[in-house]
Structures are given as structure tokens and as C-alpha cells.
Enzyme design. Structure first.
Site, PDB file in Angstrom:
ATOM      1  N   HIS A  30      10.530   1.803   4.453  1.00  0.00           N
ATOM      2  CA  HIS A  30      11.824   1.172   4.181  1.00  0.00           C
ATOM      3  C   HIS A  30      12.810   2.188   3.609  1.00  0.00           C
ATOM      4  CE1 HIS A  30      10.451  -0.235  -0.110  1.00  0.00           C
ATOM      5  NE2 HIS A  30      11.089   0.907  -0.210  1.00  0.00           N
ATOM      6  N   ASP A  57      20.658  -0.753  -4.017  1.00  0.00           N
ATOM      7  CA  ASP A  57      19.987  -2.039  -4.201  1.00  0.00           C
ATOM      8  C   ASP A  57      19.805  -2.408  -5.668  1.00  0.00           C
ATOM      9  OD1 ASP A  57      18.156   0.049  -4.522  1.00  0.00           O
ATOM     10  OD2 ASP A  57      17.081  -0.414  -2.695  1.00  0.00           O
TER      11      ASP A  57
END
Ligand code: F6R
Length: 233
Positions: free
Chosen positions: A134, A63
Site C-alpha cells: 500500500h 493519511d
């Protein structure tokens, strides 16, 4: 799933590094999926000490904050250069991190997914887990995000990550994140979890129902996951 519980962050980092080192030695041209955040920092330090040959390695990161330039010292590209890429003999052109400045996130995300396919998939994916469960920035929700996507970060994630910024207001509110399809398609996964605050969430993720409300729980469905964890601060 294999769970290795250790007594310290140092030991967790060492074990995780051994798994990555084994991958690099057994397949010198591996595609490594890499993570940022505090969890893998010790592992990167250990990998650097091991003096491994990264010359044929390709990496893809999970990410990047949306809106941050690679030169921004809070960007994940900057983090990777600092903690690993500038310290080993990896070819920078073979390291991929989503482009936080892309003008067309949708197109860029589709290209990122295609890049992973073109590379032949990820051999070993390194993951950390957020306090809310997450993985990557696949936040809890009603369904599992599939492909790489632009995500609006949860308030709790912004709060948790504000420790790296001068103030909470400076934390970007969006990020580009690899989806769960790419993560689950990785041939092997190592999940690094450290800290008392994550113990209960990890327990639920590993032994509770598989649910998008706790994204890490999807790892129960992967055939080759090693969890390396320690809960003492
Ligand atoms: C980072 C990432 C995140 C972190 C997670 C845990 O690339 O994908 O999922 O792994 O937020 O962060 P730390 O390790 O800082 O607790």
C-alpha cells in the site's frame, strides 16, 4: 524511475532528505506531501539537522487514523508535530493532516481534495510502502482508489502497525487516506523503502504488472519517481 539502493537506513534517510532539501531550496514555497510511519523518521531527523527554511512551505499529509484526536500520541498529526513540525520553522496553520475526528468523512475527504487543488497541487510527495504494497492507506483491492477516502484497514496493516500501539486491539480499524489521484498528480515523488521484508514486494511493484492488487505498482506510470531503498535490517 530512478532507484537509489543504499547500504543502510541512515544512508537512505540522508538521500531522501537531500531530495526534499533540494526541493525546498529550489522552491521555498513548495507544497510538500508528507508521510508518517517508521520509513521517513530518519529523513525528518536529517531535514531538521540541515537547518532549512520551512517558513514558506505548506504540507499535506497522506493519511490519519479515523477516530484518533490530534492530541492522541498515536495520531499522525501528533507524529508530524513530534518528528518535524515542532522542530522546524514551518507555520502550523500551513500544515494539513486529515481530521481523524471528522463527523462527516465524505465531506471532509472532498474538502481535502479541494484543498490540494487550491494549493496548486503537490510539488514533492514523500511516500513509504506497506508490507502489502500500500501507499498512503490505499490498500490492495480490485480497483485503484481515486480520491481521499475513508478506508477499512487490512488485517495485515493492523498487524504491522500494532508495533506502535500497546496492543493490536488499540489499532484503529479505519483511516482517512489521500487517494491515488492526488499522489499521482504530484509533480515529483520520493518513495522510501527499508527492510528485507519489503524487498520482494518492492521488486514486484517496480518491475511487475501495474495492478490494484499491489497499489505501489501504479508509480511505474508516474514520470518523476525516485525510490530510495535499503534492505539490510
Ligand atoms: C504513512 C503511510 C503508509 C506507510 C506504510 C509504511 O503515512 O501512508 O503508507 O508509509 O504503511 O509504513 P512503515 O514506514 O511504518 O513501514
Amino acid at each position: 524511475m530512478k532507484v537509489i539502493k543504499t547500504n543502510s537506513y541512515q544512508e537512505t534517510s540522508q538521500k531522501a532528505a537531500e531530495i526534499v532539501a533540494e526541493q525546498i531550496k529550489s522552491k521555498p514555497d513548495s507544497v510538500l506531501g508528507l508521510a508518517t510511519g517508521s520509513s521517513p523518521i530518519g529523513m525528518y531527523d536529517e531535514l531538521v539537522k540541515m537547518d532549512l527554511d520551512f517558513s514558506k512551505i505548506t504540507s499535506v499529509n497522506l493519511d490519519e487514523y479515523y477516530g484518533l484526536a490530534p492530541e492522541n500520541d498515536q495520531s499522525y498529526r501528533y507524529f508530524m508535530n513530534e518528528h518535524l513540525f515542532d522542530r522546524v520553522n514551518i507555520r502550523k496553520e500551513c500544515t494539513f493532516v486529515p481530521d481523524g475526528l471528522t463527523a462527516d468523512p465524505e465531506k471532509h475527504c472532498a474538502e481535502y481534495d479541494q484543498k490540494i487543488i487550491d494549493l496548486g497541487g503537490i510539488d514533492l510527495q514523500v511516500l513509504g510502502m506497506g508490507l502489502n504494497g500500500h501507499i498512503g492507506f490505499n490498500e490492495p483491492g480490485e480497483s485503484f482508489p481515486v480520491g481521499t477516502h475513508l478506508v477499512t484497514l487490512e488485517e495485515s496493516t493492523i498487524e504491522a502497525n500494532s508495533r506502535f500501539f500497546a496492543s493490536k486491539e488499540e489499532v484503529p480499524t479505519q483511516a482517512l487516506s489521500m487517494g491515488l489521484k492526488q499522489i499521482m498528480n504530484s509533480r515529483k515523488i520520493v518513495l522510501i523503502v527499508h527492510g528485507k521484508a519489503k524487498e520482494a514486494t518492492l521488486e514486484k511493484a517496480l518491475n511487475g504488472p501495474v495492478t490494484p492488487h499491489l497499489p505501489a505498482s501504479i508509480l511505474q506510470l508516474h514520470p518523476d519517481v525516485t525510490v530510495v531503498c535499503s534492505f539490510n535490517e
